[in-house]
Write a protein that holds these residues in place. Structure first.
Motif, PDB file in Angstrom:
ATOM      1  N   MET A 577       0.855  -1.195   0.000  1.00  0.00           N
ATOM      2  CA  MET A 577       0.000   0.000   0.000  1.00  0.00           C
ATOM      3  C   MET A 577       0.886   1.238   0.000  1.00  0.00           C
ATOM      4  O   MET A 577       2.059   1.171   0.354  1.00  0.00           O
ATOM      5  CB  MET A 577      -0.886   0.014   1.249  1.00  0.00           C
ATOM      6  N   PRO A 578       0.347   2.382  -0.400  1.00  0.00           N
ATOM      7  CA  PRO A 578       1.097   3.628  -0.263  1.00  0.00           C
ATOM      8  C   PRO A 578       1.137   4.044   1.200  1.00  0.00           C
ATOM      9  O   PRO A 578       0.157   3.882   1.931  1.00  0.00           O
ATOM     10  CB  PRO A 578       0.287   4.620  -1.107  1.00  0.00           C
ATOM     11  N   GLY A 579       2.257   4.556   1.645  1.00  0.00           N
ATOM     12  CA  GLY A 579       2.367   4.964   3.046  1.00  0.00           C
ATOM     13  C   GLY A 579       3.778   5.389   3.377  1.00  0.00           C
ATOM     14  O   GLY A 579       4.529   5.862   2.511  1.00  0.00           O
ATOM     15  N   THR A 580       4.157   5.187   4.634  1.00  0.00           N
ATOM     16  CA  THR A 580       5.483   5.564   5.115  1.00  0.00           C
ATOM     17  C   THR A 580       6.163   4.350   5.727  1.00  0.00           C
ATOM     18  O   THR A 580       5.544   3.609   6.504  1.00  0.00           O
ATOM     19  CB  THR A 580       5.388   6.676   6.176  1.00  0.00           C
ATOM     20  N   LEU A 581       7.416   4.136   5.375  1.00  0.00           N
ATOM     21  CA  LEU A 581       8.212   3.069   5.989  1.00  0.00           C
ATOM     22  C   LEU A 581       8.658   3.568   7.361  1.00  0.00           C
ATOM     23  O   LEU A 581       9.674   4.238   7.487  1.00  0.00           O
ATOM     24  CB  LEU A 581       9.408   2.722   5.102  1.00  0.00           C
ATOM     25  N   VAL A 582       7.852   3.283   8.372  1.00  0.00           N
ATOM     26  CA  VAL A 582       8.071   3.900   9.684  1.00  0.00           C
ATOM     27  C   VAL A 582       9.192   3.237  10.475  1.00  0.00           C
ATOM     28  O   VAL A 582       9.803   3.864  11.335  1.00  0.00           O
ATOM     29  CB  VAL A 582       6.779   3.909  10.519  1.00  0.00           C
ATOM     30  N   ARG A 583       9.455   1.939  10.201  1.00  0.00           N
ATOM     31  CA  ARG A 583      10.531   1.273  10.946  1.00  0.00           C
ATOM     32  C   ARG A 583      11.216   0.225  10.085  1.00  0.00           C
ATOM     33  O   ARG A 583      10.557  -0.482   9.313  1.00  0.00           O
ATOM     34  CB  ARG A 583       9.985   0.580  12.217  1.00  0.00           C
ATOM     35  N   LEU A 584      12.520   0.139  10.230  1.00  0.00           N
ATOM     36  CA  LEU A 584      13.315  -0.930   9.637  1.00  0.00           C
ATOM     37  C   LEU A 584      13.816  -1.835  10.749  1.00  0.00           C
ATOM     38  O   LEU A 584      14.288  -1.355  11.784  1.00  0.00           O
ATOM     39  CB  LEU A 584      14.506  -0.359   8.867  1.00  0.00           C
ATOM     40  N   HIS A 585      13.724  -3.139  10.544  1.00  0.00           N
ATOM     41  CA  HIS A 585      14.183  -4.093  11.551  1.00  0.00           C
ATOM     42  C   HIS A 585      15.417  -4.864  11.095  1.00  0.00           C
ATOM     43  O   HIS A 585      15.907  -5.724  11.825  1.00  0.00           O
ATOM     44  CB  HIS A 585      13.055  -5.066  11.895  1.00  0.00           C
ATOM     45  N   VAL A 601       5.236  -0.668   7.359  1.00  0.00           N
ATOM     46  CA  VAL A 601       4.689   0.435   6.579  1.00  0.00           C
ATOM     47  C   VAL A 601       3.418   0.915   7.273  1.00  0.00           C
ATOM     48  O   VAL A 601       2.591   0.105   7.704  1.00  0.00           O
ATOM     49  CB  VAL A 601       4.376  -0.001   5.134  1.00  0.00           C
ATOM     50  N   GLU A 602       3.276   2.240   7.411  1.00  0.00           N
ATOM     51  CA  GLU A 602       2.099   2.821   8.069  1.00  0.00           C
ATOM     52  C   GLU A 602       1.345   3.700   7.090  1.00  0.00           C
ATOM     53  O   GLU A 602       1.935   4.468   6.338  1.00  0.00           O
ATOM     54  CB  GLU A 602       2.530   3.643   9.289  1.00  0.00           C
ATOM     55  N   ALA A 603       0.009   3.556   7.107  1.00  0.00           N
ATOM     56  CA  ALA A 603      -0.875   4.428   6.322  1.00  0.00           C
ATOM     57  C   ALA A 603      -2.210   4.499   7.022  1.00  0.00           C
ATOM     58  O   ALA A 603      -2.690   3.504   7.562  1.00  0.00           O
ATOM     59  CB  ALA A 603      -1.042   3.907   4.898  1.00  0.00           C
ATOM     60  N   MET A 604      -2.821   5.682   7.024  1.00  0.00           N
ATOM     61  CA  MET A 604      -4.134   5.887   7.642  1.00  0.00           C
ATOM     62  C   MET A 604      -4.159   5.375   9.081  1.00  0.00           C
ATOM     63  O   MET A 604      -5.100   4.734   9.522  1.00  0.00           O
ATOM     64  CB  MET A 604      -5.228   5.212   6.810  1.00  0.00           C
ATOM     65  N   LYS A 605      -3.090   5.642   9.815  1.00  0.00           N
ATOM     66  CA  LYS A 605      -2.981   5.273  11.228  1.00  0.00           C
ATOM     67  C   LYS A 605      -2.967   3.762  11.444  1.00  0.00           C
ATOM     68  O   LYS A 605      -3.192   3.280  12.547  1.00  0.00           O
ATOM     69  CB  LYS A 605      -4.135   5.882  12.035  1.00  0.00           C
ATOM     70  N   MET A 606      -2.688   2.972  10.374  1.00  0.00           N
ATOM     71  CA  MET A 606      -2.606   1.529  10.491  1.00  0.00           C
ATOM     72  C   MET A 606      -1.215   1.065  10.114  1.00  0.00           C
ATOM     73  O   MET A 606      -0.611   1.585   9.170  1.00  0.00           O
ATOM     74  CB  MET A 606      -3.640   0.836   9.598  1.00  0.00           C
ATOM     75  N   GLU A 607      -0.685   0.088  10.859  1.00  0.00           N
ATOM     76  CA  GLU A 607       0.635  -0.452  10.591  1.00  0.00           C
ATOM     77  C   GLU A 607       0.515  -1.809   9.902  1.00  0.00           C
ATOM     78  O   GLU A 607      -0.350  -2.617  10.248  1.00  0.00           O
ATOM     79  CB  GLU A 607       1.432  -0.603  11.892  1.00  0.00           C
ATOM     80  N   HIS A 608       1.381  -2.050   8.907  1.00  0.00           N
ATOM     81  CA  HIS A 608       1.422  -3.335   8.211  1.00  0.00           C
ATOM     82  C   HIS A 608       2.851  -3.858   8.241  1.00  0.00           C
ATOM     83  O   HIS A 608       3.787  -3.180   7.804  1.00  0.00           O
ATOM     84  CB  HIS A 608       0.944  -3.187   6.764  1.00  0.00           C
ATOM     85  N   GLU A 609       3.024  -5.067   8.777  1.00  0.00           N
ATOM     86  CA  GLU A 609       4.356  -5.651   8.902  1.00  0.00           C
ATOM     87  C   GLU A 609       4.751  -6.373   7.622  1.00  0.00           C
ATOM     88  O   GLU A 609       3.949  -7.093   7.021  1.00  0.00           O
ATOM     89  CB  GLU A 609       4.389  -6.625  10.084  1.00  0.00           C
TER      90      GLU A 609
END
Length: 644
Positions: A577-585, A601-609
């Motif tokens: 999805m389009p969003g922001t790569l909020v964390r790298l592990h 990745v975070e978009a619309m206040k939801m996080e996707h691992e």
């Protein structure tokens, strides 16, 4: 009465408040960030104040907007700062009326642990939980052991399901707490958490209350909000069905008793978990609820008007004996998300071509650019009926009648949920939607889109020896020597599909994929294809077909399957999805195992691992904080033997 009101919110709730202001003759001022400029409610505003990005959470900027435009009151709507005690206090300190309860009440009830203590003292049943809210992860881990499992993690300073999670054991507890703290901080500017024992197989029932400055409190009956996913409500209804009369009256009494203990003023909602005939307080929302619409539908009351009158110091417009209800109402939240792809957010352009004939709460006429920076709710459909059966049927019909182009939404999925016999019998609980597998229950839109395009491409043609149809066209790709009449190689959003054309039945085409049974497809009006009763709408876009089925959109392309087989097995891990790569592990060069967490990745206040699909050596293709697009390659995993 209030003279000029600042609507300190956006979207459909801002439009809803503006509608009541127009009816009452109250001037209003709106606020806007770049994404809001085209929304409809600005047209009737006395003034519109531009805010910087994130300005809906900037208390000082909102109060300054109210003062500089001559407002005498501020309505916070819901979300953002609506339950922020500091904002309410600052509004009143600036000499303005805050449309809501006292700041001390907001403070107490926004702290989930404090709210439980106050309600317990008022004789309202509560579940075991932490005595205070905190962002100390070590203290929360210790408390979890005392409370026991299953337990629910709740942000102390907000609602709407954001940051909530249910844990059935201590596995992953610390990671879940850290994620919830981040989400709560971003959504509510408060990272503190509260833990509470989780009641399984429960229903979510809430009671609408109103209080005024004289101490009078009334209830406006109940709502059932059990149809929710990840604690985010999807479908709400009023009145709540299938509750014993004695239990219902006890819930009303508990809500009114709790509100009186707080000397509550304005609109508030007591939320309960109902297990059998027992109920337990979970939280109180000190604001107008998203689902206030269904209460308005059955009572005929304008809850925003009640808010404004009480905030102006007037008494409640009606006594308990004067408040009644009739019929039933169902609200559907239209979300920009794809239920068939793990409910991923779907920002992008939306063009509505037909609205259904029910109440629609929205902030746009036909076109909307859904951005990734806000909640994914697009609009609310509110259907009424003489009883629950009629209201459910009207809601299903509204989902079917709404027509649009562009992004995927949840409406097709919701329409199917409303037709479920379990829902019709009101035997569902809060876990129903989380247990549901949309693809297994309702079919795969990817496969249906591929079949529909195959039917369109292979519509009957007299030039072929196996067809009696009329429309001419190029059928050179069909191979009568194949096991079937021929095969069509397609991609659906980049994923390969082979559709086999098995034969014809008059104007109908018999098609199948390797993963499903044979389907009879009939091209009907224009580019509409019926697949064994399932309707798929097709639109040509250059060389592609845009398929819309079950409310979701897919891009279908005719392509060479052999080359795609290689590409589909490639080593890239792509953003869904389009969003922001909020964390790298992980870092480039690290060895990873199958299933290992790579990034979020975070978009619309939801996080996707994002996890590794196979073992190997990883290369990171984007930096932390990068804005990414759908299908963008973020990680490359190469076999250890071939990695440099």
């Amino acid at each position: 009465m209030i003279s000029t009101l600042l609507i300190a919110n956006r979207g459909e709730i801002a439009a809803r408040i503006a509608r009541t202001c127009d009816r009452l003759g109250i001037a209003y001022v709106t606020v806007s960030v770049d994404e809001d400029r085209a929304l409809t409610y600005h047209a009737g505003a006395a003034a519109t104040v531009r805010l910087p990005a994130g300005g809906h959470l900037d208390a000082a900027a909102l109060i300054r907007a109210a003062v500089e435009t001559g407002c005498d009151a501020v309505h916070p709507g819901y979300g953002f700062l609506s339950e922020h005690a500091g904002f309410a206090r600052a509004v009143r300190a600036a000499g303005l009326v805050f449309v809501g309860p006292a700041s001390g009440t907001i403070e107490t009830m926004a702290d989930k642990a404090a709210a439980r203590r106050v309600m317990a003292e008022a004789g309202v049943p509560v579940l075991p939980g932490t005595p205070t809210a905190t962002d100390d992860l070590d203290a929360l881990v210790d408390a979890a052991g005392d409370i026991g499992y299953p337990l629910i993690v709740k942000p102390a300073g907000g609602g709407g399901g954001k940051g909530m999670s249910v844990l059935h054991s201590g596995d992953g507890l610390r990671a879940a707490l850290a994620s919830a703290t981040r989400t709560a901080t971003a959504a509510f500017a408060d990272g503190r958490l509260h833990l509470e024992r989780y009641a399984e197989s429960a229903r979510h029932i809430e009671v609408q209350v109103f209080g005024d400055e004289s101490g009078s409190v009334v209830h406006l009956f109940d709502r059932d909000c059990s149809l929710q996913r990840r604690h985010q409500k999807v479908i709400e209804e009023a009145p709540a069905p299938r509750i014993p009369a004695a239990t219902r009256e006890s819930m009303f009494d508990a809500a009114v008793r709790g509100a009186r203990a707080l000397r509550y003023t304005g609109a508030g909602t007591f939320e309960f978990l109902l297990v059998g005939s027992e109920f337990f307080f979970i939280e109180m929302n000190t604001r107008l609820q998203v689902e206030h619409t269904v209460t308005e539908a059955i009572t005929g009351l304008d809850l925003v008007e009640w808010q404004l009158r009480v905030a102006a110091g007037e008494p409640l417009p009606a006594t308990q004996a004067q408040i009644g209800y009739s019929g039933a109402a169902v609200q559907v939240r239209m979300y920009a998300e794809d239920p068939f792809r793990s409910f991923l957010p779907c920002p992008g352009p939306l063009q509505v071509t037909r609205w259904p004939q029910v109440r629609i709460d929205r902030a746009f006429a036909e076109r909307l650019d859904v951005t990734g920076g806000f909640d994914p709710m697009i609009a609310k459909l509110v259907a009424s009926g003489g009883d629950r059966t009629q209201a459910l049927a009207a809601a299903r019909q509204a989902c079917a009648d709404l027509r649009w182009h562009g992004i995927s939404t949840n409406l097709g999925f919701v329409g199917q949920v409303l037709a479920d016999p379990l829902v019709a019998a009101a035997e569902h609980d809060t876990g129903y939607l989380d247990r549901l597998d949309p693809v297994a229950e309702f079919g795969d839109p990817d496969r249906l889109g591929a079949l529909a395009v195959a039917v369109a491409l292979s519509a009957p043609d007299r030039s072929t020896p196996w067809s009696t149809g009329a429309p001419p066209g190029d059928r050179t790709w069909l191979d009568p020597a194949d096991h079937d009449l021929g095969t069509i190689d397609l991609t659906v959003d980049g994923h390969p599909f082979t559709v086999r054309v098995s034969g014809y039945d008059g104007d109908a085409v018999l098609v199948r994929t390797d993963t499903g049974p044979r389907v009879t497809g009939l091209r009907t009006e224009g580019d509409t294809v019926a697949l064994d009763g399932v309707t798929c709408t097709l639109t040509r876009r250059g060389e592609d077909w845009v398929s819309q089925v079950a409310g979701v959109t897919r891009i279908v392309r005719h392509a060479e399957y052999r080359s795609l087989t290689t590409a589909s097995a490639g080593p890239e891990i792509r953003s869904p999805m389009p969003g922001t790569l909020v964390r790298l592990h992980v870092e480039s060069g690290a060895e990873v195992e199958r299933g290992q967490l790579l990034g979020v990745v975070e978009a619309m206040k939801m996080e996707h691992e994002l996890t590794a699909t196979h073992p190997g050596i990883v290369t990171v293709a984007a930096h932390e904080g990068a804005v990414v697009t759908t299908d963008q390659a973020l990680f490359l995993i190469e076999d250890r033997s071939t990695a440099p």
